[in-house]
Design a protein around this motif. Structure first.
Motif, PDB file in Angstrom:
ATOM      1  N   VAL A 113       0.988  -1.056   0.236  1.00 30.63           N
ATOM      2  CA  VAL A 113       0.033   0.071  -0.045  1.00 30.63           C
ATOM      3  C   VAL A 113       0.830   1.248   0.038  1.00 30.63           C
ATOM      4  O   VAL A 113       0.761   2.145  -0.751  1.00 30.63           O
ATOM      5  N   ASP A 117       1.221   3.795  -3.214  1.00 30.17           N
ATOM      6  CA  ASP A 117       1.187   5.375  -2.940  1.00 30.17           C
ATOM      7  C   ASP A 117       2.059   6.380  -3.375  1.00 30.17           C
ATOM      8  O   ASP A 117       2.144   7.032  -4.199  1.00 30.17           O
ATOM      9  N   TRP A 175      -6.792   2.617  -8.222  1.00 31.30           N
ATOM     10  CA  TRP A 175      -5.932   2.636  -7.109  1.00 31.30           C
ATOM     11  C   TRP A 175      -6.694   3.938  -6.189  1.00 31.30           C
ATOM     12  O   TRP A 175      -6.977   3.495  -5.140  1.00 31.30           O
ATOM     13  N   LEU A 176      -6.601   4.980  -6.732  1.00 29.73           N
ATOM     14  CA  LEU A 176      -7.134   6.283  -6.116  1.00 29.73           C
ATOM     15  C   LEU A 176      -8.502   6.025  -5.645  1.00 29.73           C
ATOM     16  O   LEU A 176      -9.054   6.189  -4.611  1.00 29.73           O
ATOM     17  N   ARG A 178     -10.112   3.279  -4.951  1.00 32.90           N
ATOM     18  CA  ARG A 178     -10.197   2.248  -3.806  1.00 32.90           C
ATOM     19  C   ARG A 178      -9.568   2.778  -2.602  1.00 32.90           C
ATOM     20  O   ARG A 178     -10.258   2.616  -1.549  1.00 32.90           O
ATOM     21  N   ARG A 179      -8.652   3.581  -2.692  1.00 32.92           N
ATOM     22  CA  ARG A 179      -8.154   4.294  -1.525  1.00 32.92           C
ATOM     23  C   ARG A 179      -9.118   5.226  -0.902  1.00 32.92           C
ATOM     24  O   ARG A 179      -9.257   5.469   0.278  1.00 32.92           O
ATOM     25  N   GLU A 182     -11.866   3.347   1.015  1.00 31.37           N
ATOM     26  CA  GLU A 182     -11.333   2.971   2.253  1.00 31.37           C
ATOM     27  C   GLU A 182     -11.382   4.363   3.175  1.00 31.37           C
ATOM     28  O   GLU A 182     -11.057   3.932   4.211  1.00 31.37           O
ATOM     29  N   VAL A 184      -9.158   6.460   2.849  1.00 28.67           N
ATOM     30  CA  VAL A 184      -7.501   6.992   2.844  1.00 28.67           C
ATOM     31  C   VAL A 184      -7.061   7.432   1.660  1.00 28.67           C
ATOM     32  O   VAL A 184      -6.957   6.749   0.708  1.00 28.67           O
ATOM     33  N   ALA A 186      -4.608   9.036  -0.903  1.00 25.68           N
ATOM     34  CA  ALA A 186      -3.067   8.923  -1.166  1.00 25.68           C
ATOM     35  C   ALA A 186      -2.758  10.224  -1.350  1.00 25.68           C
ATOM     36  O   ALA A 186      -3.114  11.264  -1.402  1.00 25.68           O
TER      37      ALA A 186
END
Length: 186
Positions: A113, A117, A175-176, A178-179, A182, A184, A186
């Motif tokens: 992770v 990032d 990715w962004l 998903r973050r 969550e 959070v 990046a």
């Protein structure tokens, strides 16, 4: 050209550039048949030394490479993980390999992770892959926990062109998203 001075901390880990003190455990890892089963086989210590120098060299020349992953409490070297793109590689990879006594503890996911990032924030990559042997189920599970999906068979450049791999990966946008889900960013 000086290598960058990068240190990333997670809850349990430190990701930093390789240091000479990492080599003994690196050599142990590369001498372990189980750990090297899907990564080209075991290496004698002298050959492991030459391979060890790849990452500091890549940091020096490319400005990125795999990090040494170190236990924050003990300072013990656990493995390598991070961005990697040798000449002829099928894409921008974040790869990993961990010492046998560090496997199965969630270190690869935790470090992955942080490295994803860092790679997306600092290298301008629009996507990332993981080249995984079709039989390496533990690495496939790490890729899944990181949000990557199997994109099918791939091919490595010589001298590894006969080694079977599947390309796992995702885009920066995936990715962004998903973050953000969550909670959070990046």
């Amino acid at each position: 050209m000086a290598a960058p001075d990068i240190r990333i901390e997670t809850q349990r880990l430190i990701l930093r550039l390789p240091q000479i003190g990492d080599f003994d455990r690196y050599a142990e890892l590369h001498a372990d048949e189980g750990a090297m089963k899907f990564l080209g086989g075991v290496l004698p210590r002298a050959v492991a030394w030459r391979k060890f120098l790849q990452m500091p060299g890549a940091w020096q020349v490319q400005g990125f490479a795999m990090f040494s992953v170190v236990d924050k409490d003990s300072g013990r070297w656990l493995g390598q993980l991070g961005p990697w793109r040798p000449d002829g590689w099928p894409g921008n990879e974040v790869g990993w390999v961990f010492h046998p006594d560090a496997q199965g503890r969630g270190y690869a996911t935790e470090a992955g992770v942080a490295a994803l990032d860092w790679a997306f924030d600092n290298l301008g990559w629009n996507d990332v892959i993981h080249c995984i042997d079709p039989g390496n189920v533990p690495s496939q599970r790490v890729a899944e926990r990181l949000g990557s999906r199997n994109q099918g068979p791939g091919k490595l450049p010589p001298p590894s062109e006969e080694h079977p791999i599947e390309i796992w990966g995702q885009t920066r946008e995936q990715w962004l998203a998903r973050r953000a889900r969550e909670g959070v960013v990046a």
